[in-house]
Enzyme design. Structure first.
Site, PDB file in Angstrom:
ATOM      1  N   THR A  17       0.842  -1.200   0.000  1.00 36.10           N
ATOM      2  CA  THR A  17       0.000   0.000   0.000  1.00 36.10           C
ATOM      3  C   THR A  17       0.871   1.241   0.000  1.00 36.10           C
ATOM      4  O   THR A  17       1.918   1.259   0.653  1.00 36.10           O
ATOM      5  CB  THR A  17      -0.881  -0.020   1.276  1.00 36.10           C
ATOM      6  N   ALA A  46       8.128   1.592   2.058  1.00 37.51           N
ATOM      7  CA  ALA A  46       8.421   1.770   3.495  1.00 37.51           C
ATOM      8  C   ALA A  46       8.561   3.261   3.757  1.00 37.51           C
ATOM      9  O   ALA A  46       8.800   4.057   2.836  1.00 37.51           O
ATOM     10  CB  ALA A  46       9.700   1.044   3.879  1.00 37.51           C
ATOM     11  N   GLU A  92      -0.197  -5.379   6.133  1.00 32.90           N
ATOM     12  CA  GLU A  92       1.115  -5.508   5.485  1.00 32.90           C
ATOM     13  C   GLU A  92       1.949  -6.581   6.187  1.00 32.90           C
ATOM     14  O   GLU A  92       2.561  -7.439   5.543  1.00 32.90           O
ATOM     15  CB  GLU A  92       1.843  -4.152   5.534  1.00 32.90           C
ATOM     16  N   LYS A 130      14.311   7.350   1.770  1.00 27.96           N
ATOM     17  CA  LYS A 130      13.828   6.465   2.842  1.00 27.96           C
ATOM     18  C   LYS A 130      14.969   5.729   3.556  1.00 27.96           C
ATOM     19  O   LYS A 130      14.747   5.113   4.600  1.00 27.96           O
ATOM     20  CB  LYS A 130      12.855   5.425   2.262  1.00 27.96           C
TER      21      LYS A 130
END
Ligand code: 5RP
Length: 232
Positions: free
Chosen positions: A33, A88, A108, A126
């Protein structure tokens, strides 16, 4: 200089290249997602006749997959998935992650737990030396919100209720800043033990096995030091 959006597009394309050799008529993929996962889903639609379908980590991704003609399965129907692919909010060099910025962390973690391999797709913003600048999302049963927030304060955490957001499981999210995440797997286990916590957004007890990291110089593949296929 590539923008973050372009970096996300590049990693989504690299993820398609990564999964193509694994596809086959009986293959079901676990799909996550978020904006990076969305780009991956959009690219996957071009190959929808080459695999059976997907298990999704959220109602949002399930709707996107269905709209593109990709069959969506309930996890209870599926015994095995070659991989789970998702973004993430933060990832470190050991491929421990903070996830849940989109509030889908529980599903998840569940879908990832059934897959043989977790492939994390991220842009270079990230990648962090230590997790924790991004507030840690924790899904909590509503009646326990205040009690869980008090317990998190003992770890130095400042828990803020995510406003106007209810998870796909009917629960709420506390976004927790101020935690010192020196041992991500230990902290994950401690938070998991607080009554009322459904899921902690640390993915360290089982982190990613592979990360596709989109940089200005291309997409790099990082491998977890601990990684062997998890469900073999
Ligand atoms: C959703 C997540 C996402 O993977 C995370 O928030 C990253 O999202 P994006 O790809 O939009 O940056 O954990 O719960």
């Amino acid at each position: 200089m590539l923008t973050q959006e372009e970096l996300k597009q590049n990693v989504a394309k690299a993820a398609i290249d990564y999964v193509l050799p694994l596809l086959g008529p009986d293959v079901v993929l676990g799909i996550g997602t978020g904006s990076t996962a969305n780009l991956f889903i959009d690219g996957l639609a071009d190959h929808k006749h080459r695999f059976k379908g997907a298990v999704s980590s959220s109602e949002r991704s399930a709707a996107r997959l269905s709209a593109l003609g990709i069959a969506v399965f309930d996890l209870n129907q599926i015994e095995r998935m070659p991989l789970y692919i998702d973004g993430a909010d933060e990832i470190d060099g050991g491929l421990n992650m903070i996830k849940g910025g989109g509030g889908a962390l529980t599903r998840e973690k569940i879908v990832a737990s059934v897959a043989d391999r977790f492939v994390c797709i991220v842009d270079e913003s990230k990648l962090v030396p230590y997790l924790g600048a991004f507030p840690l999302p924790i899904e909590v049963i509503p009646m326990a919100l205040a009690a869980v927030a008090r317990r998190l304060a003992r770890f130095g955490g400042n828990a803020v209720l995510r406003k106007d957001f209810v998870t796909d499981n009917g629960c709420r999210i506390l976004d927790v800043s101020g935690l010192s995440i020196k041992s991500p797997a230990e902290l994950e286990a401690e938070i998991n033990n607080i009554p009322g916590v459904v899921t902690c957004g640390l993915f360290a007890i089982a982190g990613a096995d592979v990360a596709l990291l989109s940089t200005q110089d291309g997409v790099q593949q990082l491998h977890s030091p601990r990684s062997q296929s998890r469900n073999n």
